[in-house]
Scaffold this motif. Structure first.
Motif, PDB file in Angstrom:
ATOM      1  N   SER A  54      15.305  44.779  17.293  1.00 23.55           N
ATOM      2  CA  SER A  54      15.958  43.780  16.688  1.00 23.55           C
ATOM      3  C   SER A  54      16.927  44.728  15.666  1.00 23.55           C
ATOM      4  O   SER A  54      18.171  44.334  15.531  1.00 23.55           O
ATOM      5  CB  SER A  54      15.116  42.920  15.820  1.00 23.55           C
ATOM      6  N   ALA A  55      16.439  45.568  15.068  1.00 21.75           N
ATOM      7  CA  ALA A  55      17.204  46.507  14.007  1.00 21.75           C
ATOM      8  C   ALA A  55      18.126  47.270  14.879  1.00 21.75           C
ATOM      9  O   ALA A  55      19.234  47.373  14.500  1.00 21.75           O
ATOM     10  CB  ALA A  55      16.133  47.444  13.407  1.00 21.75           C
ATOM     11  N   GLN A  56      17.653  47.736  16.217  1.00 19.30           N
ATOM     12  CA  GLN A  56      18.757  48.340  16.750  1.00 19.30           C
ATOM     13  C   GLN A  56      19.735  47.804  17.308  1.00 19.30           C
ATOM     14  O   GLN A  56      21.066  48.047  17.372  1.00 19.30           O
ATOM     15  CB  GLN A  56      17.905  48.985  18.007  1.00 19.30           C
ATOM     16  N   ALA A  57      19.632  46.489  17.728  1.00 14.98           N
ATOM     17  CA  ALA A  57      20.719  45.574  18.134  1.00 14.98           C
ATOM     18  C   ALA A  57      21.830  45.075  17.011  1.00 14.98           C
ATOM     19  O   ALA A  57      22.765  44.761  17.187  1.00 14.98           O
ATOM     20  CB  ALA A  57      19.882  44.270  18.648  1.00 14.98           C
ATOM     21  N   ALA A 143      27.279  35.475  21.241  1.00 19.04           N
ATOM     22  CA  ALA A 143      27.764  35.181  19.786  1.00 19.04           C
ATOM     23  C   ALA A 143      26.640  36.000  18.925  1.00 19.04           C
ATOM     24  O   ALA A 143      26.753  36.984  18.081  1.00 19.04           O
ATOM     25  CB  ALA A 143      27.881  33.883  19.545  1.00 19.04           C
ATOM     26  N   LEU A 144      25.415  35.400  19.031  1.00 15.53           N
ATOM     27  CA  LEU A 144      24.192  36.193  18.350  1.00 15.53           C
ATOM     28  C   LEU A 144      23.095  35.954  19.130  1.00 15.53           C
ATOM     29  O   LEU A 144      22.575  34.800  19.165  1.00 15.53           O
ATOM     30  CB  LEU A 144      24.040  35.285  16.794  1.00 15.53           C
ATOM     31  N   ASN A 145      22.246  36.954  19.759  1.00 16.31           N
ATOM     32  CA  ASN A 145      21.448  36.804  20.865  1.00 16.31           C
ATOM     33  C   ASN A 145      20.149  36.374  19.993  1.00 16.31           C
ATOM     34  O   ASN A 145      19.566  37.177  19.230  1.00 16.31           O
ATOM     35  CB  ASN A 145      21.302  38.114  21.570  1.00 16.31           C
ATOM     36  N   PRO A 146      19.634  35.240  20.508  1.00 14.77           N
ATOM     37  CA  PRO A 146      18.057  34.760  20.138  1.00 14.77           C
ATOM     38  C   PRO A 146      17.246  35.862  20.055  1.00 14.77           C
ATOM     39  O   PRO A 146      16.018  35.532  19.716  1.00 14.77           O
ATOM     40  CB  PRO A 146      18.229  33.613  20.785  1.00 14.77           C
ATOM     41  N   TYR A 153      18.400  32.252  10.281  1.00 16.99           N
ATOM     42  CA  TYR A 153      17.783  31.339  10.848  1.00 16.99           C
ATOM     43  C   TYR A 153      18.337  29.876  10.873  1.00 16.99           C
ATOM     44  O   TYR A 153      17.688  28.787  11.232  1.00 16.99           O
ATOM     45  CB  TYR A 153      16.363  31.248  10.626  1.00 16.99           C
ATOM     46  N   LEU A 154      19.616  29.714  10.469  1.00 19.89           N
ATOM     47  CA  LEU A 154      20.220  28.492  10.163  1.00 19.89           C
ATOM     48  C   LEU A 154      20.227  27.648  11.694  1.00 19.89           C
ATOM     49  O   LEU A 154      19.921  26.626  11.491  1.00 19.89           O
ATOM     50  CB  LEU A 154      21.545  28.675   9.537  1.00 19.89           C
ATOM     51  N   ASN A 155      20.495  28.208  12.658  1.00 21.86           N
ATOM     52  CA  ASN A 155      20.687  27.658  13.889  1.00 21.86           C
ATOM     53  C   ASN A 155      19.313  26.670  14.057  1.00 21.86           C
ATOM     54  O   ASN A 155      19.306  25.386  14.289  1.00 21.86           O
ATOM     55  CB  ASN A 155      21.045  28.599  14.798  1.00 21.86           C
ATOM     56  N   ASN A 156      18.257  27.440  13.875  1.00 25.87           N
ATOM     57  CA  ASN A 156      16.866  26.709  14.077  1.00 25.87           C
ATOM     58  C   ASN A 156      16.752  25.925  13.060  1.00 25.87           C
ATOM     59  O   ASN A 156      15.776  24.707  13.131  1.00 25.87           O
ATOM     60  CB  ASN A 156      15.893  28.041  14.240  1.00 25.87           C
ATOM     61  N   ALA A 202      17.249  35.213  29.468  1.00 23.83           N
ATOM     62  CA  ALA A 202      18.596  35.335  29.573  1.00 23.83           C
ATOM     63  C   ALA A 202      19.146  33.731  29.014  1.00 23.83           C
ATOM     64  O   ALA A 202      20.372  33.677  29.063  1.00 23.83           O
ATOM     65  CB  ALA A 202      18.984  35.546  30.967  1.00 23.83           C
ATOM     66  N   MET A 203      18.240  33.008  29.204  1.00 25.23           N
ATOM     67  CA  MET A 203      18.895  31.420  28.831  1.00 25.23           C
ATOM     68  C   MET A 203      18.873  31.382  27.445  1.00 25.23           C
ATOM     69  O   MET A 203      19.367  30.358  26.716  1.00 25.23           O
ATOM     70  CB  MET A 203      17.703  30.463  29.227  1.00 25.23           C
ATOM     71  N   GLY A 204      18.856  32.429  26.571  1.00 24.91           N
ATOM     72  CA  GLY A 204      19.171  32.366  25.142  1.00 24.91           C
ATOM     73  C   GLY A 204      17.669  32.019  24.337  1.00 24.91           C
ATOM     74  O   GLY A 204      17.772  31.124  23.538  1.00 24.91           O
TER      75      GLY A 204
END
Ligand code: PXG
Length: 290
Positions: A54-57, A143-146, A153-156, A202-204
């Protein structure tokens, strides 16, 4: 309670982060939620590997090695004398100024909280969970890979609010193509004709560590596994549906959008999986002594 904060163990009331920290100003950071069971940290390596990915991304250079992170987690557990714990590891971009520019943040902040685990009510496991499909779609990976467990975490949270407004505890999130993605903090599985199916990452969806444990356990229960696209139609016609996550472990779903799934009660295979999963958590993991 002792909190690990940037290399030191400090009292809860002294565990403070600057209001200029970009983790707070922009959600610019990453985290992990980990559990320990009877002095065994479940899938610690997998959680640490995912944290570093996650950090690398997000181009956040981790200030400590994976070995040092492992030690810091164990130290925090011991300092709080916890045998069964919920561990939250957070790494933020660090203190910067009011602009987005991450170059202004000189050093990432790391904190680790280890607390007693708050279990979901027993009735969720006995009676099963009702969930609804919500209007908020899962972030698109472009846009922002899950797969990035970021501090944003606003999406969630928006999806969770929509579920709560419908008087249920959890939201089923679809991706932008209307395919099943995941829930707000859990992956989704369905069972059909002795095959366990879960959407491909890959479905996010987050590559859940509990999700992988269930895929690994399945052959033992005589189940085939597939990572396949899933629609709501598929879920409505499933024999069994359940969710997986570090906090919830494996939780049966008995209704989606007020439609009964399977027989309307936790399925036989789901209950067997719960049993097998709990066995694994009792014997596998990074051991520590209090
Ligand atoms: N999807 C999402 C979006 C998540 O945030 C999972 C799936 C399941 O992944 P794991 O690796 O845990 O099997 C998650 C994990 C919390 C909490 O405090 C949330 C998660 C994990 C631990 C605690 O709500 N989410």
């Amino acid at each position: 309670m002792k909190i690990y904060l940037n290399g030191k163990l400090v009292k809860k009331q002294d565990a403070k982060i600057s209001v200029f920290d970009h983790g707070l100003l922009y959600g610019d950071g990453v985290f992990e939620g980990i559990r320990s069971y009877g002095c065994l940290v479940f899938k610690l390596k997998e959680h640490i590997d995912r944290l570093y990915c996650s950090a690398q991304a997000i181009c956040l250079k981790m200030p400590i090695t994976k070995e040092a992170m492992t030690k810091a987690i164990i130290t925090t557990l011991k300092a709080n004398k916890l045998s069964d714990a919920y561990i939250r590891v957070v790494v933020t971009r660090g203190e910067g100024d009011l602009g987005l520019d991450p170059r202004k943040c000189k050093s990432p902040s790391i904190f680790i909280i280890a607390d007693k685990i708050v279990l979901y009510p027993k009735e969720f496991y006995q009676k099963g969970l009702s969930i609804v499909t919500v209007p908020t779609v899962r972030n698109i990976p472009e846009a922002l890979n899950p797969q990035i467990k970021s501090l944003n975490y606003l999406n969630n949270i928006l999806a969770k609010i929509e579920a709560i407004n419908f008087n249920v505890e959890e939201a089923l999130m679809l991706n932008k193509d209307g395919l099943v993605a995941e829930c707000t903090g859990d992956n989704v599985f369905m069972l059909k004709n002795h095959t366990l199916i879960t959407p491909p990452t890959a479905m996010g969806v987050l590559a859940g560590i509990t999700r992988q444990s269930v895929l690994d356990l399945s052959p033992k229960l005589g189940l085939k596994t597939e990572e396949q696209l899933i629609t709501r139609y598929d879920l409505f016609n499933a024999d069994e549906v359940f969710l997986t996550g570090t906090a919830a472990e494996i939780i049966p779903v008995v209704s989606i959008d007020r439609r009964i799934i399977g027989r309307g009660k936790p399925g036989k295979f789901t209950l067997n999986l719960i049993k097998e999963f709990r066995k694994v958590t009792k014997i596998q993991g990074a051991r520590y002594a209090l």
